[in-house]
Design an enzyme around this catalytic site. Structure first.
Site, PDB file in Angstrom:
ATOM      1  N   ASN A  42       1.130  -4.829  -3.963  1.00  0.00           N
ATOM      2  CA  ASN A  42       0.065  -3.927  -4.417  1.00  0.00           C
ATOM      3  C   ASN A  42      -0.620  -4.510  -5.654  1.00  0.00           C
ATOM      4  OD1 ASN A  42       2.566  -3.255  -5.745  1.00  0.00           O
ATOM      5  ND2 ASN A  42       1.685  -1.336  -6.468  1.00  0.00           N
ATOM      6  N   ILE A  43      -1.939  -4.365  -5.657  1.00  0.00           N
ATOM      7  CA  ILE A  43      -2.763  -4.901  -6.739  1.00  0.00           C
ATOM      8  C   ILE A  43      -3.610  -3.749  -7.274  1.00  0.00           C
ATOM      9  CG2 ILE A  43      -4.455  -6.643  -7.398  1.00  0.00           C
ATOM     10  CD1 ILE A  43      -1.880  -7.885  -6.263  1.00  0.00           C
ATOM     11  N   GLU A  44      -3.259  -3.256  -8.464  1.00  0.00           N
ATOM     12  CA  GLU A  44      -3.952  -2.092  -9.012  1.00  0.00           C
ATOM     13  C   GLU A  44      -5.194  -2.501  -9.801  1.00  0.00           C
ATOM     14  OE1 GLU A  44      -0.964   0.127 -11.153  1.00  0.00           O
ATOM     15  OE2 GLU A  44      -0.175   0.960  -9.270  1.00  0.00           O
ATOM     16  N   CYS A  53      -3.108  -1.465  -1.696  1.00  0.00           N
ATOM     17  CA  CYS A  53      -1.668  -1.302  -1.454  1.00  0.00           C
ATOM     18  C   CYS A  53      -1.066  -2.601  -0.902  1.00  0.00           C
ATOM     19  CB  CYS A  53      -1.431  -0.173  -0.467  1.00  0.00           C
ATOM     20  SG  CYS A  53      -2.032   1.432  -1.014  1.00  0.00           S
ATOM     21  N   GLU A  55       0.976  -3.222   1.655  1.00  0.00           N
ATOM     22  CA  GLU A  55       0.947  -3.442   3.105  1.00  0.00           C
ATOM     23  C   GLU A  55      -0.457  -3.789   3.586  1.00  0.00           C
ATOM     24  OE1 GLU A  55       1.661  -0.735   1.343  1.00  0.00           O
ATOM     25  OE2 GLU A  55       1.898   1.026   2.636  1.00  0.00           O
ATOM     26  N   CYS A  88       0.838   5.197   2.410  1.00  0.00           N
ATOM     27  CA  CYS A  88      -0.128   6.249   2.089  1.00  0.00           C
ATOM     28  C   CYS A  88      -1.045   6.470   3.296  1.00  0.00           C
ATOM     29  CB  CYS A  88      -0.933   5.865   0.847  1.00  0.00           C
ATOM     30  SG  CYS A  88      -2.240   4.649   1.150  1.00  0.00           S
ATOM     31  N   CYS A  91      -3.378   3.545   4.250  1.00  0.00           N
ATOM     32  CA  CYS A  91      -2.654   2.451   4.916  1.00  0.00           C
ATOM     33  C   CYS A  91      -2.258   2.832   6.338  1.00  0.00           C
ATOM     34  CB  CYS A  91      -1.423   2.058   4.111  1.00  0.00           C
ATOM     35  SG  CYS A  91      -1.840   1.131   2.620  1.00  0.00           S
TER      36      CYS A  91
HETATM   37 ZN    ZN Z   1      -1.422   2.522   0.927  1.00  0.00          ZN
END
Ligand code: ZN
Length: 133
Positions: A42-44, A53, A55, A88, A91
């Site tokens: 995940n890269i915020e 996210c 995945e 989520c 995703c």
């Molecule tokens: Zn997600």
């Protein structure tokens, strides 16, 4: 367990997550039919909507490399959370387009493991079939 190696690869890439806001780290590893394992974390972003996210990072990379759903054998998604977490909603929609309905989705937080698929995670999902008029 059959997918322990894939879970281990996902935990390796979890360490590369960029999550300064949530401090919630996600790693994902996808096994392709030629044996290649493609990973993502995940890269915020300070603009939260721009966050990606783990995945989705992994599966977009798989597709960018030229693989398609029939080439994907399994996907592991792992977190460092205290409870087992599923993907989520965004995703789930992405995975419903880019995975076969019965492709194993392996979830783990290092304590628990659950194997599921998109058919279980997103019933009555919107697909290309719904676009028919
Ligand atoms: Zn997600």
């Amino acid at each position: 367990m059959e997918y322990n190696f894939l879970i281990e690869e996902a935990f390796k890439v979890l360490k590369n997550a960029y999550a300064p806001y949530s401090n919630y780290h996600v790693g994902s590893a996808i096994l392709c039919d030629d044996g290649r394992i493609v990973v993502g974390a995940n890269i915020e972003n300070a603009s939260f909507g721009a966050t990606n996210c783990g995945e989705r990072t992994a599966i977009f990379q798989v597709y960018s490399l030229g693989y398609r759903k029939d080439n994907i054998k399994a996907i592991a998604i792992v977190t460092d959370g205290s409870i087992l977490a599923g993907p989520c909603g965004i995703c789930r929609q992405v995975l419903s387009e880019l995975l076969n309905d019965d492709t194993p989705i392996i979830l783990s937080n290092g304590k628990e493991v659950q194997i599921t698929n998109i058919d279980n995670l997103l019933p009555l999902r919107f697909t290309d079939k719904d676009l028919v008029k």
